[in-house]
Design a protein around this motif. Structure first.
Motif, PDB file in Angstrom:
ATOM      1  N   THR A 230       0.829  -1.202   0.000  1.00 12.62           N
ATOM      2  CA  THR A 230       0.000   0.000   0.000  1.00 12.62           C
ATOM      3  C   THR A 230       0.865   1.255   0.000  1.00 12.62           C
ATOM      4  O   THR A 230       0.589   2.204  -0.747  1.00 12.62           O
ATOM      5  CB  THR A 230      -0.975  -0.019   1.193  1.00 12.62           C
ATOM      6  N   ALA A 231       1.924   1.285   0.793  1.00 13.52           N
ATOM      7  CA  ALA A 231       2.837   2.438   0.788  1.00 13.52           C
ATOM      8  C   ALA A 231       3.442   2.619  -0.599  1.00 13.52           C
ATOM      9  O   ALA A 231       3.487   3.732  -1.144  1.00 13.52           O
ATOM     10  CB  ALA A 231       3.933   2.263   1.836  1.00 13.52           C
ATOM     11  N   TYR A 232       3.903   1.519  -1.184  1.00 13.45           N
ATOM     12  CA  TYR A 232       4.472   1.544  -2.528  1.00 13.45           C
ATOM     13  C   TYR A 232       3.439   2.095  -3.522  1.00 13.45           C
ATOM     14  O   TYR A 232       3.746   2.954  -4.350  1.00 13.45           O
ATOM     15  CB  TYR A 232       4.910   0.126  -2.903  1.00 13.45           C
ATOM     16  N   ALA A 233       2.201   1.599  -3.448  1.00  9.88           N
ATOM     17  CA  ALA A 233       1.155   2.013  -4.383  1.00  9.88           C
ATOM     18  C   ALA A 233       0.801   3.492  -4.220  1.00  9.88           C
ATOM     19  O   ALA A 233       0.551   4.182  -5.214  1.00  9.88           O
ATOM     20  CB  ALA A 233      -0.091   1.147  -4.198  1.00  9.88           C
ATOM     21  N   ILE A 234       0.768   3.984  -2.997  1.00 10.75           N
ATOM     22  CA  ILE A 234       0.493   5.408  -2.783  1.00 10.75           C
ATOM     23  C   ILE A 234       1.581   6.243  -3.440  1.00 10.75           C
ATOM     24  O   ILE A 234       1.291   7.232  -4.131  1.00 10.75           O
ATOM     25  CB  ILE A 234       0.372   5.727  -1.274  1.00 10.75           C
ATOM     26  N   LEU A 235       2.824   5.861  -3.245  1.00 12.17           N
ATOM     27  CA  LEU A 235       3.923   6.614  -3.858  1.00 12.17           C
ATOM     28  C   LEU A 235       3.851   6.536  -5.378  1.00 12.17           C
ATOM     29  O   LEU A 235       3.968   7.552  -6.068  1.00 12.17           O
ATOM     30  CB  LEU A 235       5.268   6.098  -3.349  1.00 12.17           C
ATOM     31  N   ARG A 236       3.654   5.355  -5.900  1.00 11.69           N
ATOM     32  CA  ARG A 236       3.562   5.178  -7.360  1.00 11.69           C
ATOM     33  C   ARG A 236       2.392   5.981  -7.927  1.00 11.69           C
ATOM     34  O   ARG A 236       2.514   6.628  -8.961  1.00 11.69           O
ATOM     35  CB  ARG A 236       3.421   3.693  -7.663  1.00 11.69           C
ATOM     36  N   HIS A 237       1.262   5.931  -7.264  1.00  8.95           N
ATOM     37  CA  HIS A 237       0.069   6.673  -7.687  1.00  8.95           C
ATOM     38  C   HIS A 237       0.343   8.178  -7.747  1.00  8.95           C
ATOM     39  O   HIS A 237      -0.229   8.885  -8.573  1.00  8.95           O
ATOM     40  CB  HIS A 237      -1.094   6.376  -6.735  1.00  8.95           C
ATOM     41  N   ASN A 238       1.233   8.641  -6.892  1.00  7.43           N
ATOM     42  CA  ASN A 238       1.553  10.067  -6.835  1.00  7.43           C
ATOM     43  C   ASN A 238       2.769  10.434  -7.682  1.00  7.43           C
ATOM     44  O   ASN A 238       3.331  11.515  -7.517  1.00  7.43           O
ATOM     45  CB  ASN A 238       1.734  10.507  -5.382  1.00  7.43           C
ATOM     46  N   GLY A 239       3.179   9.542  -8.558  1.00  3.46           N
ATOM     47  CA  GLY A 239       4.208   9.868  -9.530  1.00  3.46           C
ATOM     48  C   GLY A 239       5.629   9.490  -9.170  1.00  3.46           C
ATOM     49  O   GLY A 239       6.554   9.783  -9.930  1.00  3.46           O
ATOM     50  N   VAL A 240       5.830   8.861  -8.027  1.00  6.79           N
ATOM     51  CA  VAL A 240       7.183   8.454  -7.646  1.00  6.79           C
ATOM     52  C   VAL A 240       7.589   7.287  -8.550  1.00  6.79           C
ATOM     53  O   VAL A 240       6.833   6.324  -8.727  1.00  6.79           O
ATOM     54  CB  VAL A 240       7.260   8.064  -6.158  1.00  6.79           C
ATOM     55  N   ASP A 241       8.764   7.395  -9.131  1.00  7.33           N
ATOM     56  CA  ASP A 241       9.251   6.421 -10.102  1.00  7.33           C
ATOM     57  C   ASP A 241       9.808   5.187  -9.399  1.00  7.33           C
ATOM     58  O   ASP A 241      11.018   5.017  -9.257  1.00  7.33           O
ATOM     59  CB  ASP A 241      10.319   7.069 -10.990  1.00  7.33           C
ATOM     60  N   VAL A 242       8.900   4.331  -8.951  1.00  5.29           N
ATOM     61  CA  VAL A 242       9.290   3.067  -8.340  1.00  5.29           C
ATOM     62  C   VAL A 242       8.741   1.942  -9.209  1.00  5.29           C
ATOM     63  O   VAL A 242       7.660   2.048  -9.779  1.00  5.29           O
ATOM     64  CB  VAL A 242       8.789   2.924  -6.882  1.00  5.29           C
ATOM     65  N   GLY A 243       9.514   0.887  -9.320  1.00  2.00           N
ATOM     66  CA  GLY A 243       9.114  -0.282 -10.092  1.00  2.00           C
ATOM     67  C   GLY A 243       9.239  -1.538  -9.253  1.00  2.00           C
ATOM     68  O   GLY A 243       9.554  -1.478  -8.058  1.00  2.00           O
ATOM     69  N   LYS A 244       9.023  -2.669  -9.886  1.00  2.00           N
ATOM     70  CA  LYS A 244       9.008  -3.944  -9.164  1.00  2.00           C
ATOM     71  C   LYS A 244      10.321  -4.212  -8.436  1.00  2.00           C
ATOM     72  O   LYS A 244      10.335  -4.659  -7.288  1.00  2.00           O
ATOM     73  CB  LYS A 244       8.708  -5.091 -10.122  1.00  2.00           C
ATOM     74  N   LEU A 245      11.455  -3.929  -9.091  1.00  2.00           N
ATOM     75  CA  LEU A 245      12.735  -4.182  -8.420  1.00  2.00           C
ATOM     76  C   LEU A 245      12.974  -3.222  -7.257  1.00  2.00           C
ATOM     77  O   LEU A 245      13.704  -3.554  -6.332  1.00  2.00           O
ATOM     78  CB  LEU A 245      13.889  -4.153  -9.413  1.00  2.00           C
ATOM     79  N   ASP A 246      12.342  -2.042  -7.295  1.00  2.00           N
ATOM     80  CA  ASP A 246      12.413  -1.145  -6.139  1.00  2.00           C
ATOM     81  C   ASP A 246      11.675  -1.760  -4.954  1.00  2.00           C
ATOM     82  O   ASP A 246      12.022  -1.512  -3.805  1.00  2.00           O
ATOM     83  CB  ASP A 246      11.805   0.224  -6.460  1.00  2.00           C
ATOM     84  N   PHE A 247      10.641  -2.539  -5.222  1.00  2.00           N
ATOM     85  CA  PHE A 247       9.919  -3.217  -4.149  1.00  2.00           C
ATOM     86  C   PHE A 247      10.724  -4.418  -3.650  1.00  2.00           C
ATOM     87  O   PHE A 247      10.928  -4.576  -2.461  1.00  2.00           O
ATOM     88  CB  PHE A 247       8.539  -3.683  -4.633  1.00  2.00           C
ATOM     89  N   ILE A 248      11.174  -5.247  -4.575  1.00  2.00           N
ATOM     90  CA  ILE A 248      11.849  -6.494  -4.215  1.00  2.00           C
ATOM     91  C   ILE A 248      13.243  -6.248  -3.651  1.00  2.00           C
ATOM     92  O   ILE A 248      13.640  -6.865  -2.674  1.00  2.00           O
ATOM     93  CB  ILE A 248      11.933  -7.431  -5.440  1.00  2.00           C
ATOM     94  N   GLY A 249      14.002  -5.384  -4.287  1.00  2.00           N
ATOM     95  CA  GLY A 249      15.367  -5.127  -3.853  1.00  2.00           C
ATOM     96  C   GLY A 249      16.365  -5.991  -4.597  1.00  2.00           C
ATOM     97  O   GLY A 249      16.031  -6.718  -5.537  1.00  2.00           O
TER      98      GLY A 249
END
Length: 170
Positions: free
Chosen positions: A144-163
C-alpha cells in the motif's frame, strides 16, 4: 526449521527498500519543486491509512512479528513522525533492531504460542501466525505504501519493491 533464516533477512530487505522509496519520493519532490512531506498525508482511498501510517505499520509489523517469534520485547516507537526524514529515521531504527536478533532466539518459534492484543484468550502457533497473519499484514502495508507513492508519480518499479537479488553465474 528455524524461522529466522527465511524471515528476518526478508524483513530487513523490505524495510530497507521502503526507505529507498522515500529517497525516490524526495527526488521527485525536488524535481517538481514541492514539499515531499505532503505525500505523507496521501492515501488511495478515503477510509485508508495515510502514507505516514503505512510506513509506521511497516515498521511495527517487522518489529512486533520478529519480537513475538523470538520471545523478546520489541522497541516502542511513538507513531509521532511528521516528516519523511522522521520516517527514514524510524525505518533505520527498525532495521538496526532487527539486526540485533540472533537465529538462536527463533529456535522452536514455529510451535511457540503467539497471543495478540486484539484476540484475548486466543493464540496461534508461531508458523500459523507468521504465514497466515503477520507476513500478509506486513506485505499489505508495504504494498500500500508503494502504491500510494507510485500513484503520486514516484518512479518506483518492481525491483524497487523487491530489492537486490543474490544472482550468481551458472
Amino acid at each position: 526449521m528455524n524461522l529466522y533464516d527465511p524471515f528476518v533477512p526478508q524483513l530487513i530487505q523490505i524495510v530497507g527498500q521502503a526507505r529507498a522509496w522515500l529517497d525516490k519520493a524526495q527526488a521527485l519532490a525536488e524535481q517538481k519543486k514541492f514539499d515531499v512531506n505532503v505525500l505523507l498525508g496521501c492515501r488511495l482511498a478515503p477510509d485508508q491509512y495515510p502514507l505516514v501510517r503505512q510506513f509506521q505499520a511497516i515498521s511495527d509489523g517487522a518489529k512486533f512479528t520478529a519480537a513475538r517469534l523470538a520471545g523478546v520485547t520489541p522497541p516502542v516507537f511513538e507513531d509521532n513522525e511528521k516528516t519523511v526524514d522522521e520516517i527514514r529515521a524510524r525505518l533505520d531504527r527498525t532495521i538496526a533492531w532487527l539486526k540485533t536478533l540472533e537465529p538462536a532466539q527463533f529456535e522452536g518459534a514455529e510451535a511457540r504460542t503467539i497471543t495478540l492484543p486484539f484476540a484475548p484468550g486466543k493464540g496461534l502457533k508461531g508458523m500459523d501466525f507468521l504465514v497466515k497473519m503477520a507476513l500478509p499484514n506486513f506485505y499489505f502495508h508495504a504494498t500500500t505504501a508503494y502504491a500510494i507513492l507510485r500513484h503520486n508519480g514516484v518512479d518506483v518499479g518492481k525491483l524497487d519493491f523487491i530489492g537486490e537479488l543474490p544472482f550468481f553465474d551458472v
